[in-house]
Motif scaffolding. Structure first.
Motif, PDB file in Angstrom:
ATOM      1  N   ARG A  67      12.027 -41.412 101.742  1.00  0.00           N
ATOM      2  CA  ARG A  67      10.572 -41.216 101.757  1.00  0.00           C
ATOM      3  C   ARG A  67       9.868 -42.536 102.067  1.00  0.00           C
ATOM      4  O   ARG A  67       8.880 -42.561 102.795  1.00  0.00           O
ATOM      5  N   GLU A  68      10.369 -43.601 101.502  1.00  0.00           N
ATOM      6  CA  GLU A  68       9.765 -44.906 101.751  1.00  0.00           C
ATOM      7  C   GLU A  68       9.875 -45.279 103.228  1.00  0.00           C
ATOM      8  O   GLU A  68       8.914 -45.767 103.831  1.00  0.00           O
ATOM      9  N   MET A  69      11.036 -45.026 103.828  1.00  0.00           N
ATOM     10  CA  MET A  69      11.202 -45.277 105.261  1.00  0.00           C
ATOM     11  C   MET A  69      10.159 -44.503 106.063  1.00  0.00           C
ATOM     12  O   MET A  69       9.558 -45.022 107.018  1.00  0.00           O
ATOM     13  N   ARG A  70       9.984 -43.252 105.677  1.00  0.00           N
ATOM     14  CA  ARG A  70       9.089 -42.391 106.442  1.00  0.00           C
ATOM     15  C   ARG A  70       7.643 -42.872 106.371  1.00  0.00           C
ATOM     16  O   ARG A  70       6.938 -42.901 107.388  1.00  0.00           O
ATOM     17  N   PRO A 205      -7.801 -35.387  99.804  1.00  0.00           N
ATOM     18  CA  PRO A 205      -6.431 -35.886  99.820  1.00  0.00           C
ATOM     19  C   PRO A 205      -6.220 -37.024 100.807  1.00  0.00           C
ATOM     20  O   PRO A 205      -6.936 -37.155 101.797  1.00  0.00           O
ATOM     21  N   GLY A 206      -5.231 -37.826 100.514  1.00  0.00           N
ATOM     22  CA  GLY A 206      -4.867 -38.945 101.376  1.00  0.00           C
ATOM     23  C   GLY A 206      -3.544 -39.514 100.923  1.00  0.00           C
ATOM     24  O   GLY A 206      -2.891 -38.996 100.009  1.00  0.00           O
ATOM     25  N   ILE A 207      -3.127 -40.610 101.559  1.00  0.00           N
ATOM     26  CA  ILE A 207      -1.869 -41.256 101.194  1.00  0.00           C
ATOM     27  C   ILE A 207      -2.050 -41.994  99.874  1.00  0.00           C
ATOM     28  O   ILE A 207      -2.966 -42.796  99.714  1.00  0.00           O
ATOM     29  N   TRP A 232       6.990 -48.747  98.250  1.00  0.00           N
ATOM     30  CA  TRP A 232       6.324 -47.473  98.481  1.00  0.00           C
ATOM     31  C   TRP A 232       7.124 -46.300  97.929  1.00  0.00           C
ATOM     32  O   TRP A 232       6.952 -45.155  98.358  1.00  0.00           O
ATOM     33  N   GLU A 233       7.985 -46.540  96.958  1.00  0.00           N
ATOM     34  CA  GLU A 233       8.886 -45.513  96.448  1.00  0.00           C
ATOM     35  C   GLU A 233       8.175 -44.292  95.862  1.00  0.00           C
ATOM     36  O   GLU A 233       8.693 -43.190  95.894  1.00  0.00           O
ATOM     37  N   MET A 234       6.996 -44.500  95.270  1.00  0.00           N
ATOM     38  CA  MET A 234       6.308 -43.404  94.584  1.00  0.00           C
ATOM     39  C   MET A 234       5.202 -42.791  95.434  1.00  0.00           C
ATOM     40  O   MET A 234       4.369 -42.032  94.945  1.00  0.00           O
ATOM     41  N   SER A 235       5.190 -43.114  96.723  1.00  0.00           N
ATOM     42  CA  SER A 235       4.120 -42.637  97.591  1.00  0.00           C
ATOM     43  C   SER A 235       4.222 -41.134  97.824  1.00  0.00           C
ATOM     44  O   SER A 235       5.299 -40.544  97.818  1.00  0.00           O
ATOM     45  N   THR A 236       3.081 -40.532  98.043  1.00  0.00           N
ATOM     46  CA  THR A 236       2.994 -39.102  98.323  1.00  0.00           C
ATOM     47  C   THR A 236       1.621 -38.830  98.924  1.00  0.00           C
ATOM     48  O   THR A 236       0.851 -39.764  99.193  1.00  0.00           O
ATOM     49  N   ILE A 237       1.300 -37.569  99.142  1.00  0.00           N
ATOM     50  CA  ILE A 237      -0.053 -37.186  99.520  1.00  0.00           C
ATOM     51  C   ILE A 237      -0.719 -36.616  98.277  1.00  0.00           C
ATOM     52  O   ILE A 237      -0.229 -35.656  97.679  1.00  0.00           O
ATOM     53  N   GLY A 238      -1.779 -37.244  97.859  1.00  0.00           N
ATOM     54  CA  GLY A 238      -2.477 -36.844  96.645  1.00  0.00           C
ATOM     55  C   GLY A 238      -3.889 -37.367  96.678  1.00  0.00           C
ATOM     56  O   GLY A 238      -4.497 -37.480  97.750  1.00  0.00           O
TER      57      GLY A 238
END
Length: 343
Positions: A67-70, A205-207, A232-238
């Motif tokens: 996910r972090e790579m992405r 919503p956003g990154i 950025w391990e805990m990143s998501t869309i929220g």
């Protein structure tokens, strides 16, 4: 560090990616805020940083790194300060059992580790660092996540409503660790009830970085700007406002409970209200409910840190680290109750 066989496999993989060849030189482990493997090295006259999961991987370590790579790939070309992704290996065959990626080194410093000149002797520069963190966060909030290919990166619908039950379930799951007596955290139920009763009705919503605090940014060595947001391990869309709440909950200008190093004791830092005002002016987002987001940040981060305490009691992490993070959890819930009382 990597074994000789792993270095050979890494070199062959880099050759296949068309990256500079030759021997891997100047291999140096880098300290970070996580247990992930971080190594800097040079090859073919170019500098690289390798990031992979911890040696003792958890069940989702590789998925988290994917996910972090992405997200780093998606941020390429945006104005968000971040480590530039060079190449990613989402498979587990090159470094057996581990995914990894290569990124450009960041020319900057971590203010929880060092406070160099001119920042150490200029209060105005230190004050501007907090505002720069708000600026970087506002820049992230401006990114159209669908336009950069992250339309399916998270589940924004019901995001805020899911937070309290999601993290209470996480806290309950710690009971599975042998030797953990259960959470002794005053205020958990009171904070959970207040959050459930005051969920903001409207948001965009956003990154979401997911762990936005002083230890996860690097500052320019010449001025107050943020050179890169890292980890950025805990990143998501929220809801991006949770990142702002997270910054406030951990900001050393008012609550240095996490031991953020020299910057926390140097003084001259921006106040919370200044940080919020700067973010609001840059992002255009409504910050009238920022207390709710700061309380949620205390709640969520406190439960995350308690997980290490539970693992420490089970012998899966150092006991002194577990005790220190449990103390931080108690402080975060005290802060949450204080913010509620002043709301």
């Amino acid at each position: 560090m990597l074994s000789s066989g792993e270095l050979e496999a890494l070199g062959a993989w880099m050759d296949a990616q068309g990256l500079p060849g030759g021997p891997i030189e100047d291999l140096v482990p880098l300290a970070g805020g996580t247990q992930n493997v971080m190594l800097s090295f040079r090859r073919g006259g170019r500098a690289f940083v390798l990031r992979s999961g911890p040696r003792h991987r958890r069940a989702r370590s590789n998925d988290v790194l994917r996910r972090e790579m992405r997200v780093l790939d998606a941020l390429s070309g945006t104005a968000v300060p971040h480590p530039a992704l060079i190449a990613a290996c989402p498979g587990e065959s090159v470094l057996p059992g581990a995914v990894f990626y290569l990124m450009e080194p960041v020319d900057g410093f971590n203010a929880t580790v060092e406070l160099p000149e001119p920042h150490a002797s200029r209060p105005g520069l230190r004050h501007a660092m907090g505002l720069a963190m708000a600026d970087a966060l506002a820049t992230l909030a401006e990114v159209d996540h669908e336009a950069v290919g992250l339309g399916d990166f998270g589940r924004p619908q019901g995001f805020l409503e899911r937070q309290v039950p999601r993290w209470l379930a996480e806290l309950d799951s710690y009971a599975g660790h042998d030797g953990y007596p259960g959470p002794d955290i005053p205020g958990v139920e009171a904070v959970a009830d207040w959050l459930g009763e005051h969920v903001p009705a409207r948001w965009s919503p956003g990154i979401l970085h997911g762990d936005y605090h002083l230890a996860n940014v690097m500052f320019s060595r010449s001025n107050a700007t943020v050179a890169a947001i890292v980890d950025w391990e805990m990143s998501t869309i929220g809801d991006p406002l949770l990142d702002l709440g997270w910054l406030l909950a951990t900001w050393p200008g008012t609550r240095p409970m996490l031991g953020w190093g020299g910057l926390a004791t140097a003084g001259g830092l921006a106040r919370e209200d200044e940080i919020v005002a700067r973010y609001a002016s840059r992002s255009g987002r409504d910050t009238s409910s920022i207390t709710w987001y700061a309380v949620l940040a205390c709640f969520k981060l406190g439960i995350v840190l308690e997980g290490t305490h539970a693992r420490a009691r089970a012998g899966q992490a150092p006991r002194n680290v577990g005790n220190r993070l449990h103390a931080a959890t108690l402080s975060l819930f005290e802060q949450a109750l204080d913010r509620i009382a002043r709301a």
